[in-house]
Motif scaffolding. Structure first.
Motif, PDB file in Angstrom:
ATOM      1  N   SER A 189       4.036   7.185  -0.356  1.00  0.00           N
ATOM      2  CA  SER A 189       4.305   7.877   0.807  1.00  0.00           C
ATOM      3  C   SER A 189       4.790   6.790   1.587  1.00  0.00           C
ATOM      4  O   SER A 189       4.031   5.834   2.128  1.00  0.00           O
ATOM      5  CB  SER A 189       3.001   8.467   1.590  1.00  0.00           C
ATOM      6  OG  SER A 189       3.135   9.116   2.633  1.00  0.00           O
ATOM      7  N   PRO A 190       5.870   7.165   2.238  1.00  0.00           N
ATOM      8  CA  PRO A 190       6.690   6.109   3.259  1.00  0.00           C
ATOM      9  C   PRO A 190       6.010   6.169   4.534  1.00  0.00           C
ATOM     10  O   PRO A 190       6.254   5.287   5.168  1.00  0.00           O
ATOM     11  CB  PRO A 190       8.098   6.671   3.140  1.00  0.00           C
ATOM     12  CG  PRO A 190       8.157   8.107   2.923  1.00  0.00           C
ATOM     13  CD  PRO A 190       6.837   8.396   1.996  1.00  0.00           C
ATOM     14  N   ASP A 191       5.222   7.270   4.947  1.00  0.00           N
ATOM     15  CA  ASP A 191       4.733   7.020   6.200  1.00  0.00           C
ATOM     16  C   ASP A 191       3.151   6.928   6.451  1.00  0.00           C
ATOM     17  O   ASP A 191       2.611   7.242   7.380  1.00  0.00           O
ATOM     18  CB  ASP A 191       5.197   8.306   6.915  1.00  0.00           C
ATOM     19  CG  ASP A 191       4.930   9.598   6.272  1.00  0.00           C
ATOM     20  OD1 ASP A 191       4.282   9.552   5.290  1.00  0.00           O
ATOM     21  OD2 ASP A 191       5.028  10.613   6.916  1.00  0.00           O
ATOM     22  N   VAL A 192       2.555   6.521   5.208  1.00  0.00           N
ATOM     23  CA  VAL A 192       1.183   6.295   5.196  1.00  0.00           C
ATOM     24  C   VAL A 192       0.945   5.045   6.232  1.00  0.00           C
ATOM     25  O   VAL A 192       1.694   4.150   6.210  1.00  0.00           O
ATOM     26  CB  VAL A 192       0.616   6.163   3.954  1.00  0.00           C
ATOM     27  CG1 VAL A 192       1.129   4.918   3.216  1.00  0.00           C
ATOM     28  CG2 VAL A 192      -1.203   6.447   3.830  1.00  0.00           C
ATOM     29  N   TYR A 193      -0.153   5.142   6.785  1.00  0.00           N
ATOM     30  CA  TYR A 193      -0.750   3.755   7.579  1.00  0.00           C
ATOM     31  C   TYR A 193       0.234   3.740   8.965  1.00  0.00           C
ATOM     32  O   TYR A 193       0.099   2.461   9.375  1.00  0.00           O
ATOM     33  CB  TYR A 193      -0.662   2.501   6.739  1.00  0.00           C
ATOM     34  CG  TYR A 193      -1.737   2.632   5.496  1.00  0.00           C
ATOM     35  CD1 TYR A 193      -2.993   2.930   5.756  1.00  0.00           C
ATOM     36  CD2 TYR A 193      -1.023   2.523   4.462  1.00  0.00           C
ATOM     37  CE1 TYR A 193      -3.794   3.096   4.391  1.00  0.00           C
ATOM     38  CE2 TYR A 193      -1.831   2.606   3.136  1.00  0.00           C
ATOM     39  CZ  TYR A 193      -3.365   3.091   3.258  1.00  0.00           C
ATOM     40  OH  TYR A 193      -3.885   2.890   2.042  1.00  0.00           O
ATOM     41  N   GLN A 194       0.807   4.643   9.246  1.00  0.00           N
ATOM     42  CA  GLN A 194       1.825   4.510  10.429  1.00  0.00           C
ATOM     43  C   GLN A 194       1.125   4.149  11.795  1.00  0.00           C
ATOM     44  O   GLN A 194       1.555   3.123  12.411  1.00  0.00           O
ATOM     45  CB  GLN A 194       2.605   5.876  10.763  1.00  0.00           C
ATOM     46  CG  GLN A 194       3.718   5.906  10.135  1.00  0.00           C
ATOM     47  CD  GLN A 194       4.724   7.271  10.450  1.00  0.00           C
ATOM     48  OE1 GLN A 194       4.041   8.125  10.469  1.00  0.00           O
ATOM     49  NE2 GLN A 194       5.782   6.965  10.682  1.00  0.00           N
ATOM     50  N   GLU A 228       8.990   2.637  13.596  1.00  0.00           N
ATOM     51  CA  GLU A 228       7.935   3.237  12.799  1.00  0.00           C
ATOM     52  C   GLU A 228       7.557   4.611  13.381  1.00  0.00           C
ATOM     53  O   GLU A 228       7.347   5.673  12.895  1.00  0.00           O
ATOM     54  CB  GLU A 228       6.647   2.465  12.837  1.00  0.00           C
ATOM     55  CG  GLU A 228       5.730   2.727  11.800  1.00  0.00           C
ATOM     56  CD  GLU A 228       5.970   2.479  10.246  1.00  0.00           C
ATOM     57  OE1 GLU A 228       5.645   3.452   9.702  1.00  0.00           O
ATOM     58  OE2 GLU A 228       6.554   1.298  10.110  1.00  0.00           O
ATOM     59  N   ALA A 234       0.820  -1.004   0.115  1.00  0.00           N
ATOM     60  CA  ALA A 234      -0.015   0.053  -0.043  1.00  0.00           C
ATOM     61  C   ALA A 234       0.875   1.215  -0.003  1.00  0.00           C
ATOM     62  O   ALA A 234       0.427   2.229  -0.687  1.00  0.00           O
ATOM     63  CB  ALA A 234      -0.987   0.153   1.163  1.00  0.00           C
ATOM     64  N   ARG A 235       1.976   1.248   0.891  1.00  0.00           N
ATOM     65  CA  ARG A 235       3.004   2.525   0.709  1.00  0.00           C
ATOM     66  C   ARG A 235       3.431   2.803  -0.630  1.00  0.00           C
ATOM     67  O   ARG A 235       3.564   3.918  -1.094  1.00  0.00           O
ATOM     68  CB  ARG A 235       3.932   2.262   1.599  1.00  0.00           C
ATOM     69  CG  ARG A 235       3.423   2.375   3.182  1.00  0.00           C
ATOM     70  CD  ARG A 235       4.653   2.270   4.052  1.00  0.00           C
ATOM     71  NE  ARG A 235       4.131   2.744   5.586  1.00  0.00           N
ATOM     72  CZ  ARG A 235       4.635   2.942   6.629  1.00  0.00           C
ATOM     73  NH1 ARG A 235       5.954   2.124   6.651  1.00  0.00           N
ATOM     74  NH2 ARG A 235       4.334   3.304   7.629  1.00  0.00           N
ATOM     75  N   GLN A 236       4.068   1.503  -1.224  1.00  0.00           N
ATOM     76  CA  GLN A 236       4.631   1.691  -2.649  1.00  0.00           C
ATOM     77  C   GLN A 236       3.406   2.313  -3.714  1.00  0.00           C
ATOM     78  O   GLN A 236       3.659   3.093  -4.285  1.00  0.00           O
ATOM     79  CB  GLN A 236       5.000   0.432  -3.127  1.00  0.00           C
ATOM     80  CG  GLN A 236       6.285  -0.077  -2.320  1.00  0.00           C
ATOM     81  CD  GLN A 236       6.853  -1.406  -3.181  1.00  0.00           C
ATOM     82  OE1 GLN A 236       5.896  -2.192  -3.235  1.00  0.00           O
ATOM     83  NE2 GLN A 236       8.123  -1.745  -2.646  1.00  0.00           N
ATOM     84  N   ASN A 246       0.805   4.107  -2.839  1.00  0.00           N
ATOM     85  CA  ASN A 246       0.424   5.396  -2.192  1.00  0.00           C
ATOM     86  C   ASN A 246       1.630   6.426  -2.701  1.00  0.00           C
ATOM     87  O   ASN A 246       1.419   7.653  -2.932  1.00  0.00           O
ATOM     88  CB  ASN A 246      -0.070   5.278  -0.955  1.00  0.00           C
ATOM     89  CG  ASN A 246      -0.666   6.708  -0.410  1.00  0.00           C
ATOM     90  OD1 ASN A 246       0.257   7.681  -0.565  1.00  0.00           O
ATOM     91  ND2 ASN A 246      -1.804   6.581   0.150  1.00  0.00           N
TER      92      ASN A 246
END
Length: 182
Positions: free
Chosen positions: A7-12, A31, A1-3, A5
């Motif tokens: 964004s490296p910090d989505v769903y933190q 994290e 999902a991060r790839q 999206n």
């Protein structure tokens, strides 16, 4: 999902909850600390770490990861918060001293730390920090506050036990020193 999206910090938050539930405390800490480096958003990181610290392994992981020797302002602030929470006053003072030097605040960070230590009834730590400000700072306002704080901490420390005549003389001498300096 991060790839997907990008964004490296989505769903933190979601990942941190999963990591803690699975006992993967180190991943949860990593994290959380990623935000300190990228966004420097300390209130969010502190909130996350406070929740993670419910797991007893988290304190061990954070002790290993946070260092008063870092040159990152946000990581130093985080280290100061964490070591105060853990009542590791030696490392907390080291972090406050390093933060003061990094910010070139002439003792203001240490004065704030000393006031907090005094409020937490860590009188010896507070007196040590106040004396450091007195010795190292060239700002008269900070020196005045540090001198008064050191005397107050000494007085509060002595209130916790039976005061001898020598103790009373030491407090009076400390106040006399403050008056003569300023």
């Amino acid at each position: 999902a991060r790839q997907k999206n990008g964004s490296p910090d989505v769903y933190q938050d979601e990942l941190i909850i999963c990591y803690v539930a699975l006992g993967m405390v180190e991943d949860a800490v990593n994290e959380s600390l990623a935000d300190v480096i990228d966004e420097q958003d300390l209130p969010i990181v502190i909130r996350r770490l406070s929740a993670i610290l419910a797991n007893e392994k988290a304190a061990v992981v954070l002790t290993q990861r946070l260092s008063p020797e870092t040159t990152s302002r946000p990581l130093l602030r985080l280290a100061l918060w964490f070591f105060r929470q853990q009542k590791n006053w030696t490392k907390a003072m080291a972090a406050a001293t390093a933060l003061d030097a990094l910010n070139q605040s002439k003792g203001a960070e240490l004065l704030s730390f000393a006031d907090g230590a005094r409020i937490d009834e860590q009188y010896d730590v507070a007196i040590q920090a106040y004396k450091y400000v007195l010795d190292k700072s060239n700002d008269v306002r900070l020196q005045t506050s540090a001198a008064y704080g050191a005397v107050r901490a000494l007085e509060q420390k002595l209130r916790a036990r039976t005061i001898t005549v020598d103790d009373a003389r030491n407090v009076v001498a400390a106040y006399d020193d403050v008056i003569s300096r300023f």
